[in-house]
Design a protein around this motif. Sequence first.
Motif, PDB file in Angstrom:
ATOM      1  N   GLU A   1       0.840  -1.189   0.000  1.00 28.93           N
ATOM      2  CA  GLU A   1       0.000   0.000   0.000  1.00 28.93           C
ATOM      3  C   GLU A   1       0.882   1.248   0.000  1.00 28.93           C
ATOM      4  O   GLU A   1       1.944   1.256   0.629  1.00 28.93           O
ATOM      5  N   PRO A   2       0.429   2.296  -0.686  1.00 24.96           N
ATOM      6  CA  PRO A   2       1.208   3.548  -0.653  1.00 24.96           C
ATOM      7  C   PRO A   2       1.308   4.071   0.778  1.00 24.96           C
ATOM      8  O   PRO A   2       0.338   4.017   1.537  1.00 24.96           O
ATOM      9  N   ASN A   3       2.487   4.570   1.133  1.00 23.55           N
ATOM     10  CA  ASN A   3       2.693   5.072   2.485  1.00 23.55           C
ATOM     11  C   ASN A   3       3.419   6.408   2.414  1.00 23.55           C
ATOM     12  O   ASN A   3       4.532   6.499   1.885  1.00 23.55           O
ATOM     13  N   ALA A   4       2.768   7.451   2.952  1.00 23.91           N
ATOM     14  CA  ALA A   4       3.327   8.799   2.864  1.00 23.91           C
ATOM     15  C   ALA A   4       4.675   8.899   3.567  1.00 23.91           C
ATOM     16  O   ALA A   4       5.567   9.633   3.134  1.00 23.91           O
ATOM     17  N   HIS A   5       4.842   8.146   4.646  1.00 28.44           N
ATOM     18  CA  HIS A   5       6.098   8.213   5.400  1.00 28.44           C
ATOM     19  C   HIS A   5       7.264   7.667   4.576  1.00 28.44           C
ATOM     20  O   HIS A   5       8.412   8.070   4.779  1.00 28.44           O
ATOM     21  N   PHE A   6       6.969   6.789   3.643  1.00 29.46           N
ATOM     22  CA  PHE A   6       7.998   6.214   2.776  1.00 29.46           C
ATOM     23  C   PHE A   6       7.852   6.753   1.355  1.00 29.46           C
ATOM     24  O   PHE A   6       7.900   6.019   0.378  1.00 29.46           O
TER      25      PHE A   6
ATOM     26  N   LEU B   1       5.729   5.367  -1.625  1.00 31.92           N
ATOM     27  CA  LEU B   1       6.022   4.084  -2.270  1.00 31.92           C
ATOM     28  C   LEU B   1       5.067   3.032  -1.727  1.00 31.92           C
ATOM     29  O   LEU B   1       4.573   3.135  -0.600  1.00 31.92           O
ATOM     30  N   ARG B   2       4.820   2.007  -2.522  1.00 32.07           N
ATOM     31  CA  ARG B   2       3.944   0.916  -2.094  1.00 32.07           C
ATOM     32  C   ARG B   2       4.760  -0.054  -1.241  1.00 32.07           C
ATOM     33  O   ARG B   2       5.706  -0.679  -1.733  1.00 32.07           O
ATOM     34  N   VAL B   3       4.413  -0.148   0.046  1.00 33.13           N
ATOM     35  CA  VAL B   3       5.188  -0.963   0.984  1.00 33.13           C
ATOM     36  C   VAL B   3       4.254  -1.792   1.857  1.00 33.13           C
ATOM     37  O   VAL B   3       3.039  -1.588   1.865  1.00 33.13           O
ATOM     38  N   ASN B   4       4.859  -2.701   2.612  1.00 36.37           N
ATOM     39  CA  ASN B   4       4.132  -3.515   3.580  1.00 36.37           C
ATOM     40  C   ASN B   4       4.794  -3.286   4.933  1.00 36.37           C
ATOM     41  O   ASN B   4       5.932  -3.720   5.160  1.00 36.37           O
ATOM     42  N   THR B   5       4.112  -2.587   5.840  1.00 32.25           N
ATOM     43  CA  THR B   5       4.709  -2.238   7.126  1.00 32.25           C
ATOM     44  C   THR B   5       4.549  -3.340   8.171  1.00 32.25           C
ATOM     45  O   THR B   5       4.918  -3.152   9.330  1.00 32.25           O
ATOM     46  N   SER B   6       4.018  -4.490   7.763  1.00 36.26           N
ATOM     47  CA  SER B   6       3.881  -5.613   8.691  1.00 36.26           C
ATOM     48  C   SER B   6       4.985  -6.648   8.491  1.00 36.26           C
ATOM     49  O   SER B   6       5.289  -7.417   9.415  1.00 36.26           O
TER      50      SER B   6
ATOM     51  N   PRO C   1      10.257  -1.525   5.529  1.00 30.27           N
ATOM     52  CA  PRO C   1       9.103  -2.354   5.170  1.00 30.27           C
ATOM     53  C   PRO C   1       9.334  -3.083   3.851  1.00 30.27           C
ATOM     54  O   PRO C   1      10.138  -2.656   3.026  1.00 30.27           O
ATOM     55  N   GLY C   2       8.576  -4.174   3.696  1.00 31.66           N
ATOM     56  CA  GLY C   2       8.711  -4.958   2.472  1.00 31.66           C
ATOM     57  C   GLY C   2       8.313  -4.150   1.247  1.00 31.66           C
ATOM     58  O   GLY C   2       7.387  -3.339   1.285  1.00 31.66           O
TER      59      GLY C   2
END
Length: 1101
Positions: free
Chosen positions: A152-157, A160-165, A222-223
């Motif tokens: 999912e897009p993440n403003a903190h990164f 970019l589309r990342v997985n924070t889990s 994150p992934g």
Amino acid sequence: MPGCLRPSLRKPAVILCLLLSSTSLSPTRGQAMIPLETVKLWADTFGRNLYDTVTKHSGSLLLQKKYKDVEPNLRIQEVDGLELVKKFSEDMETMLRRKVEAVKNLVEATEEADLDHEFNESLVFDYYNSVLINERDASGEYVELGAEFVLEPNAHFSNLRVNTSLSSVQLPTNVYNKDPDILNGVYMSEALNPVFVENFQRDPTLTWQYFGSSTGFFRLYPGIKWTPDENGVITFDCRNRGWYIQAATSPKDVVIVVDTSGSMKGLRMAIAKHTISTILDTLGENDFVNIIAYNDYIHYIEPCFKGILVQADRDNREHFKQLVSELVVKGVGVVDQALREAFQILKRFQEARQGSLCNQAIMLLTDGAVEDYEPVFEKYNQLDRKVRVFTYLIGREVTFADRMKWIACNNKGYYTQISTLADAQGNVMEYLHVLSRPMVISHDHDIIWTEAYMDSKLFASQAQSLVLLTTVAMPVFSRKNETRSHGILLGVAGSDVALRELMKLAPRYKLGVHGYAFLNTNNGYILSHPDLRPLYREGKKLKPKPNYNSVDLSEVEWEDRAEILRTAMINGETGSLSMDVKIPLDKGKRVLFLTNDYFFTDISDTPFSLGVVLSQGHGEHILLGNTSVEEGLHDLLHPDLTLASDWIYCITDIDPDHRKLSQREAMVRFLTGEDPDLECDEELVREVLFDAVVTAPMEAYWTALALNASEESEHVADMAFLGTRAGLLRSSLFVGSEKVSNKKFLTPEDKASVFTMDHFPLWYRQAAEQPAGSFVFNLRTPEGPEGPGEPGVVTVSTAVAVTVDEKTAIAAAVGIQMRLDFLQRTFWAATQQCSAGDGPCPKSCQDSDLDCFIVDSNGFILISERPQEVGRFLGEVDGALLTQLLSMGVFSQVTMYDYQAMCTPPSHHHSAARPLVSPISALLTVTRWLVNELLLFLLEWSAWGSRRAGHGAQAKAVFHHSHKHRKQDMLQPCDTEYPVFVHQRAIQEVNGIIDCGACQKIFVMQQIPNSNLLLLVTDPTCDCSIFPPVLQEATEVKYILLICHNVQGERPGLWRLLGNLRLAPPAPAASVCLAAATPAAAMTPTPSDLCFDKVVLLETF
């Protein structure tokens, strides 16, 4: 009196007037005199009309009055720069300590996981492969190692589309993804997933966290999904990254010894060259290196580095690579002399306490045909074996393998055979593990911080908002009892720190109009600086400069010629100093002369130092006011008000619920108590509220002006605007948005016109240095393909200063965006004026025998009878006039330098080594150059004689040899110098005659009151083409690499002379080996038989 300055000027101007009068020439017959009083009348009329118009539309007098009204409630606080830099440093230390704690958690978790894991040769395990995740085969099923992975897009990164889990695992193309070592390592490191998440929850400012394995896999949180290049290849190998190499080994002194005898010809030499380049890539700024080639005799591939070690920074590494690529084979290999020379260098540096003061190593590359080597090792390395020897057997032949193994194993090194080009990468990396063994065995988890570097994924995804990073990293060891004595390095754990986020801890509003903060390493390299330009434009693309992360502090703060500031900062000292500086503005077209106070200190437990710069005078004063929250909130919500988008009024990038809030929305929630979890800078919020209240009447004033505007007045200005030190912006349109000439103005697209983390707006900075009540006019020409068709626009601004208790502070700047055609109409109307009672004007700027210009104080034309000249530099259009103004002291020429420029390489490329290896060749080149310059000198002298005598000296470019072969159309880093021309404010009017040979040209200059504008009236009938144009062009500074002689290294001149080939050792990073390390500034390089000297020829005609 022709050629005379205004009589009311002070004594120096009067003396100049007399000198000019004595040498001035009378006009030739047929040339009418330019009426001085009429020109003055034109200037005064134009100035008065402009002042009335600008004050009316900007509301500057009203704004000044509003600040005057609240003066009893104001106080001006003097900034203590030393306390400020210490406070910023403490805040940065706290932030960086949290990053270190996160990495320590990763190290501990990895070592614990490895301790609990038993290696399983037949392990079968599926993991999230960064390249294969979410990939499906032809039947629609997920491919192996490519299961569903939510992104999912993440403003903190950076969106970019990342997985924070979860984390994902990346492997280079040349590493088999099911190798047992890989599977066991990936399986073991699964234990890091919960630690990644816990770290991020504990410190939401963390960005990328990762573990790079010694086997080649890279676990990233994150992934994220990785995309191969256009050839389907993943070239990223974590083991080649600077953070991995620096954490895996201590600093080292390395002498590379390469066999260039006849037996090394062909593929063997190609492999050797590639291997040396690979070794060089494993070195960093804390390492020292030299390369010796041998056959019948030994020779340093860089003769001017004979007998010494040089810092392995990027420039030196690239220089060595170029020289290695030119090695040729011949003769018979005699290795004992080369080894003896290598040992002697290392011994001298160790005894002199120079170099890395840690590991020492010799890298021997040969096809194995070596003899008479044992006595050398017995003499130099038998007792304590302080120098490790690594042997690389080049080629497929194994006849001499036993000799190479003996050399390595008897000198605590490592032997490897490299038979193909593809073998080099993996085999070279083995030496790092050997050098890391003492650190592993003693279990020293040294913390390393890298120089600034660019995140390639981030760079590809966006422009430049979070490009520069530093990494904190630590080595990870095996703690198993059965392997502890072997010193096994499992890998390196690390985390990135966005330097932009770090610099937010030095808030811009505390530093004043011209102030700034910067960071540099203990090697003297810039980490963050407002004038650091890591990118350049090539066509439509932004690209990182090749040397973007090795820009030295002295290349940015180049006025620090004695390097007092640089020396203090790399030594980690706390202190201050003052410097007179020249600050380039408007892409180098203009310059500010300031006296800056520099305050500096170190950041504890890091190799970084922080500097804070405040300009003397108003730059060290903060205006403080007070107002009620209710009144401030009301005015803060006005639609014409915006806040600096880059500034941190409230922290909104940590809590996901806050990330969608603008700074103003967050501030309102904070002030109303609607969101108690919001953290805001209360001092800055108070300043914003106060400024919002004081400037609120401007909205009503501008609105009334727009409503009452006639159709004619619509053509005066597009908008009015103001800005305050708190980053508050107000603006109001006088025309429909579709009619605005410069639509990018006051938007993020035009960074020069808005508040950023690095700078106040250009119009604000210029206004702050104008005399009180004076306006600064700046012609902004549209850029890009649409430029020529766009109407020109002039930005006009003035500063609002407040004085309390004899202290002055700049409270705000206010101005308008004026249409150029209005400015021109106003001027031509003013030139129709005559003295009262004179009747029809005898002279007008429309006359064919008069030429009129309006130029600004830097010589750029705003008004001319010929539209094509508008926006151009006066010297380009009329070289004779500017030359005369320079010689009379009306304008002065200031030489500026750019040590981050990019230049087109010369059409011919020669080796940088050639003039070094052959001094005769260099002398011949210089001789040819001298002859050419002499001929040019004679030709130019005969053309215009001694009239150029007052222009001062200028260094001539001599010749230059590129360090690399490049395509002709590619740019390369270079140093440039360029002139900036500045009007001397003390000279308000002048007139004179220019001798152009066959005729004489009359001119008059008159200052436009209350502005930075000048009226120039000349006689166009005289052809002065014998004067060349005076251009404001950058010229590449080229250095002579001439004859070497025995000299102690003078670092500033020497390293810049060498194109940044540094001889002075840097301050090493913290390490188990470095308890007695000496900082760089306190070291003097070992004298060499060969050193560089510089020949600078000065043009004085």
